[in-house]
Design a protein around this motif. Sequence first.
Motif, PDB file in Angstrom:
ATOM      1  N   MET A   1       0.832  -1.189   0.000  1.00  0.00           N
ATOM      2  CA  MET A   1       0.000   0.000   0.000  1.00  0.00           C
ATOM      3  C   MET A   1       0.875   1.251   0.000  1.00  0.00           C
ATOM      4  O   MET A   1       1.843   1.336   0.749  1.00  0.00           O
ATOM      5  N   LEU A   2       0.490   2.205  -0.802  1.00  0.00           N
ATOM      6  CA  LEU A   2       1.174   3.491  -0.839  1.00  0.00           C
ATOM      7  C   LEU A   2       0.235   4.566  -0.305  1.00  0.00           C
ATOM      8  O   LEU A   2      -0.973   4.489  -0.501  1.00  0.00           O
TER       9      LEU A   2
ATOM     10  N   TYR B   1      -3.249   0.787  -3.693  1.00  0.00           N
ATOM     11  CA  TYR B   1      -2.636  -0.533  -3.809  1.00  0.00           C
ATOM     12  C   TYR B   1      -1.851  -0.571  -5.113  1.00  0.00           C
ATOM     13  O   TYR B   1      -2.417  -0.669  -6.192  1.00  0.00           O
ATOM     14  N   LYS B   2      -0.512  -0.458  -5.032  1.00  0.00           N
ATOM     15  CA  LYS B   2       0.367  -0.413  -6.204  1.00  0.00           C
ATOM     16  C   LYS B   2       0.919  -1.789  -6.486  1.00  0.00           C
ATOM     17  O   LYS B   2       1.461  -2.445  -5.613  1.00  0.00           O
ATOM     18  N   ILE B   3       0.775  -2.242  -7.737  1.00  0.00           N
ATOM     19  CA  ILE B   3       1.329  -3.518  -8.177  1.00  0.00           C
ATOM     20  C   ILE B   3       2.493  -3.234  -9.114  1.00  0.00           C
ATOM     21  O   ILE B   3       2.362  -2.472 -10.059  1.00  0.00           O
TER      22      ILE B   3
ATOM     23  N   ARG C   1      -0.053   6.026 -13.196  1.00  0.00           N
ATOM     24  CA  ARG C   1      -1.507   5.912 -13.213  1.00  0.00           C
ATOM     25  C   ARG C   1      -1.976   5.396 -11.865  1.00  0.00           C
ATOM     26  O   ARG C   1      -1.300   4.598 -11.240  1.00  0.00           O
ATOM     27  N   CYS C   2      -3.132   5.839 -11.448  1.00  0.00           N
ATOM     28  CA  CYS C   2      -3.794   5.274 -10.272  1.00  0.00           C
ATOM     29  C   CYS C   2      -5.136   4.733 -10.737  1.00  0.00           C
ATOM     30  O   CYS C   2      -6.023   5.501 -11.108  1.00  0.00           O
TER      31      CYS C   2
ATOM     32  N   THR D   1       3.636  -3.898  -4.231  1.00  0.00           N
ATOM     33  CA  THR D   1       3.519  -5.333  -4.371  1.00  0.00           C
ATOM     34  C   THR D   1       4.192  -5.755  -5.669  1.00  0.00           C
ATOM     35  O   THR D   1       3.904  -5.192  -6.730  1.00  0.00           O
ATOM     36  N   ASN D   2       5.111  -6.715  -5.606  1.00  0.00           N
ATOM     37  CA  ASN D   2       5.822  -7.183  -6.794  1.00  0.00           C
ATOM     38  C   ASN D   2       5.163  -8.444  -7.313  1.00  0.00           C
ATOM     39  O   ASN D   2       5.327  -9.515  -6.766  1.00  0.00           O
TER      40      ASN D   2
END
Length: 77
Positions: free
Chosen positions: A1-2, A17-19, A26-27, A75-76
């Motif tokens: 989470m960012l 929630y960044k993947i 973009r968000c 998250t990777n």
Amino acid sequence: MLVLKCSACRRKLWKYYKIGNGEVHRCHKDRIKKIWNAEERDGKVYCPCGKAFGIDRNSYWTMDKKAFTYSGTKTNN
């Protein structure tokens, strides 16, 4: 989470929630988990201080990378 913050006034904007490892260009609207301070008007999203930090592109926001900062983990996948 960012946690995204306005670069001008440092207010929290939203939790996202960044993947993936890349930058936040973009968000996606469905990945925004909590909104603290963001106002949508005229196809843009603004901080309460008046600074625009994103443009509406239907399912996501195109972000102005100079208008916000972020902290947290990505998250990777």
